[in-house]
Design an enzyme around this catalytic site. Structure first.
Site, mmCIF file in Angstrom:
data_model
loop_
_atom_site.group_PDB
_atom_site.id
_atom_site.type_symbol
_atom_site.label_atom_id
_atom_site.label_comp_id
_atom_site.label_asym_id
_atom_site.label_seq_id
_atom_site.Cartn_x
_atom_site.Cartn_y
_atom_site.Cartn_z
ATOM 1 N N ASP A 306 26.007 -13.985 -1.637
ATOM 2 C CA ASP A 306 25.025 -15.039 -1.449
ATOM 3 C C ASP A 306 25.705 -16.353 -1.838
ATOM 4 O O ASP A 306 26.902 -16.386 -2.158
ATOM 5 C CB ASP A 306 23.768 -14.725 -2.277
ATOM 6 C CG ASP A 306 22.563 -15.487 -1.757
ATOM 7 O OD1 ASP A 306 21.436 -15.114 -2.084
ATOM 8 O OD2 ASP A 306 22.757 -16.471 -1.008
HETATM 9 C C1 GLC Z 1 20.357 -18.620 -0.236
HETATM 10 C C2 GLC Z 1 19.505 -17.366 -0.236
HETATM 11 C C3 GLC Z 1 19.835 -16.404 0.862
HETATM 12 C C4 GLC Z 1 20.260 -17.159 2.094
HETATM 13 C C5 GLC Z 1 21.571 -17.870 1.765
HETATM 14 C C6 GLC Z 1 22.045 -18.743 2.938
HETATM 15 O O1 GLC Z 1 20.777 -18.908 -1.528
HETATM 16 O O2 GLC Z 1 19.463 -16.638 -1.455
HETATM 17 O O3 GLC Z 1 18.670 -15.603 1.101
HETATM 18 O O4 GLC Z 1 20.460 -16.268 3.187
HETATM 19 O O5 GLC Z 1 21.486 -18.675 0.607
HETATM 20 O O6 GLC Z 1 21.130 -19.754 3.164
#
Ligand code: GLC
Length: 750
Positions: A306
């Protein structure tokens, strides 16, 4: 040359390159890997945000967003990146033509600048439709999709989302969220499919099938990304990305099944949980990212971090002394791709670790192989941006109608005293008020045009609010409006009360600030006092009050629910939610939503329907402590359904038996409606404390008034299983009880 003209020429060149490009002769992946340098391999494991390669400063990009050739040179020729995501931090939704231009140009530039012409893999969050493409179809948020108890509809919603994501030139969707919704304080509760494993797993399969279809290599499907593996949704404090204490047994009982279902359905990628479980950040936990995910569940796809979560092993979790150590930890845990996302430090550090021998080249080959396989299966070596003429339905009426259908089937009627609903607007006059009455943003929530969903500038023209829809459905003068309260402060209450005195009924549309992730953290589920005061003042007016709740999570309404005549829970119903709510409360649609979670009566009364018997012991030692405002699976209809003749094919069941459960449901009311037939069971004695009830299976059916249907379910002893002390899924012999509505049937497992 004007900017527009330059863009047009660029667009034509990019399109020409893409549409006419003869397909790159596809080498076998292993032969491709054998040709790759260490830098090229590590580049494939690097994912940067659009902001890193677009004109402007990284969180303040030029508009319209365009690629910057110097930034591209660095990203592609120096760092050889393999993936890009989203819209640029701090930026919002992008017009369809701009998406296609950006991605077409990205691929054509990549062909020119990269030695082996390995295509770039673009990923985006399309959580409830293509929330980052202007004019895209926005569906109810996942919690509302779950409330339909209709997996077929959820599959359709995801199929349309995949269509519009590919139309944008994007082949990878960071969706679905498969974290189980058992901590209602959590800011992302609305992104889950609720608290139950069976319902959520059913929705997980539907979402993966809708997004991925039968083949990734087509212009209407994308790779899904099941997230966030795992245990992310159960922070002890309720605050996003704070510690979760989850035993290995509870992890397998409650938090693993949705991911298992998604893997069985072919999910091709997974995003790892940013948080920690029992003191170990999941991004550094090999026992989860490799042993559980790969060895136990057999997942063979790509594991992406993430947002910046490798660096957070240093900066947030403090389990690594520096970023180089953090990269080693994460790669050793089993990460394939780093959402790095704003720089190239990860890339440099991993290259250094490989040259020093601290990480073997064989280890990164494993990740690169998974990434290249995904790109090949997505058809990216042949074609990346398909002609816009392939997507005539993008953001059109057909897709909007599906979004409306999902919203209409999600709306949950929780209370309807004296049949205060449906409204008869030809005879009755109503006042519509409250913060969600005239707002599209409060119908959509987070991940809507912008990350937090609060910006009103990007809302799709022509979408109707609750007030718009009710006003349009009534004779002139029968639907009045006064806001009465914003989310957190009472406004023009006097005007509201004055108008209330002139109408027959009052519709108060309660809402919650659109949000997600850490910005959405709260310390109290209580409804903001301003909204409580508005309702109390209107209740004091003596007119029947109907609450319409558009919440991210079940905000506490206990103090106002008792006196309210009607309660409609609408979740975050999306761009068609205004019409769906209006049609449900005026009777054009007979509500058929059922709660996918237990609705707490108090902010700390956080129990679930599948609680343990010990949780029922009350202060007077009776067993009435479990007193939610509304139970999991509950929801009313404008008709009534009666159940009879529940039977089970065998009263004593052997291990390899299959059992037929039958029950007859009759629509005993005076209008057609849909009912969700829910079959629960109880294991009376087990080696692990058994829940007082557990959902076994369900089916949504339609019945004309007076019609009856006999419904059959086939189940097997394994469906009655749980995770035992040895972390093995078992069905233990003993006495069980089947529960269907008011019918109970005891049976025995041998
Ligand atoms: C965010 C979220 C995740 C998302 C990613 C890209 O922090 O936790 O669900 O897909 O970043 O935006």
């Amino acid at each position: 040359m004007t900017c527009l003209r330059r863009s047009l020429i660029l667009f034509l060149v990019a399109t020409a390159l893409m549409t006419k490009a003869e397909s790159v002769p596809l080498l076998s992946i292993d032969s491709l890997i054998r040709q790759m340098t260490i830098e090229e391999k590590v580049g494939q494991m690097t994912q940067v945000d659009l902001g890193v390669i677009a004109k402007g400063s990284i969180c303040n990009l030029d508009e319209p967003r365009r690629l910057d050739s110097e930034k591209l040179r660095k990203a592609m020729e120096v760092y050889k990146i393999g993936s890009v995501l989203n819209v640029g931090c701090g930026s919002g939704t992008i017009p369809l033509t701009d998406w296609r231009l950006i991605i077409g140009q990205l691929q054509s530039e990549n062909r020119l600048r990269s030695r082996l012409e390995i295509p770039i893999l673009y990923g985006v969050d399309a959580i409830h439709g293509v929330n980052y493409t202007v004019g895209g179809t926005l569906f109810p948020q996942p919690i509302g999709q779950a409330a339909t108890w209709n997996p077929t509809l959820v599959e359709k919603a995801n199929e349309i989302t995949a269509y519009e994501t590919r139309a944008s030139g994007i082949p990878w969707n960071f969706s679905p969220v498969l974290d189980i919704g058992r901590q209602p304080l959590w800011s992302r509760f609305f992104e889950t499919y609720g608290e139950d494993v069976i319902l959520s797993s059913s929705m997980a399969r539907a979402a993966i099938n809708g997004l991925q279809g039968s083949s990734l290599n087509d212009r209407y499907h994308v790779s899904a990304c099941m997230k966030h593996f795992l245990g992310y949704s159960f922070p002890l404090s309720g605050h996003d990305r704070t510690p979760a204490w989850i035993s290995p047994r509870e992890l397998r009982e409650y938090f693993l099944p949705t991911f298992k279902a998604a893997i069985e359905s072919g999910a091709r990628t997974v995003m790892i949980n940013s948080g920690e479980i029992n003191g170990t950040p999941v991004h550094a936990d090999r026992s989860i990212v490799t042993e559980l995910l790969r060895n136990e569940l057999g997942f063979k796809g790509v594991a992406v971090t993430d947002w910046e979560d490798i660096y957070k092993l240093v900066d947030v979790h403090h389990v690594a002394a520096n970023r180089r150590a953090a990269v080693k930890l994460a790669i050793d845990a089993g990460i394939d791709m780093s959402m790095t996302p704003n720089d190239f430090e990860f890339t440099e550090l991993l290259i250094s670790l490989v040259y020093s021998g601290e990480i073997s080249e064989a280890r990164i080959d494993t990740s690169v192989r998974r990434i290249l396989q995904l790109k090949q299966d997505l058809g990216l070596f042949d074609q990346t941006v398909y002609p816009s003429s392939d997507y005539p339905e993008f953001g059109g009426e057909t897709h909007s109608r599906w979004s409306y259908t999902v919203a209409a089937e999600s709306i949950t009627l929780l209370k309807n005293d004296q049949k205060v609903l449906p409204l008869n607007l030809t005879k009755e006059k109503v006042l519509v008020c409250g913060p969600a009455a005239n707002s599209l943003n409060l119908l959509n929530g987070g991940w809507t045009h912008t990350w937090q969903g609060v910006d009103t500038r990007f809302n799709t023209p022509g979408k109707t609010t609750i007030y718009d829809a009710l006003y349009a459905a009534a004779p002139k003068g029968h639907v009045l409006y006064a806001k009465g309260s914003s989310l957190d402060s009472v406004e023009n209450l006097d005007e509201c009360l004055k108008l209330a005195a002139t109408v027959d009924k009052v519709i108060v549309c309660l809402g919650e600030q659109p949000c997600t992730e850490i910005p959405g953290n709260i310390n109290d589920l209580s409804l903001p006092i301003a909204q409580v005061k508005l309702v109390q003042a209107l209740l004091a007016s003596g007119k029947p009050v109907i609450l319409v709740c558009c919440f991210n999570r079940p905000r506490i309404i206990h103090s106002i629910a008792q006196e309210s005549a009607g309660i409609v829970y609408a979740y975050l119903p999306g761009d068609e939610g205004g019409r769906a709510i209006s049609d449900c409360i005026t009777g054009k649609v007979n509500p058929s939503g059922r709660l996918p979670f237990t609705y707490p009566a108090a902010t700390n009364a956080l129990m679930h329907y599948d609680h343990k018997a010990s949780e029922e012991l009350d202060i007077d030692f009776s067993n009435h402590a479990y007193r939610p405002d509304f139970d999991f699976g509950s929801g009313l209809s404008y008709t009534t359904f009666s159940y009879s003749g529940a039977t089970i094919s065998k009263k004593s069941i052997a291990a390899n038996d299959s059992i037929i459960i039958q029950v007859t449901i009759r629509n005993s009311g005076d209008c057609p409606g849909m009912e969700v037939v829910q079959v629960y069971y109880r294991d009376l004695v087990a080696s692990i404390t058994p829940p007082v009830k557990k959902l076994l299976t369900f089916q949504k059916i339609y019945l004309e008034n007076g019609q009856e249907k006999k419904i059959s379910f086939t189940i097997h002893p394994k469906d009655l299983s749980f995770i035992n002390k040895e972390l093995v899924r078992v069905t233990e012999p003993g006495e069980f009880e089947l529960m269907i509505a008011n019918q109970k049937i005891p049976f025995h497992v041998e």
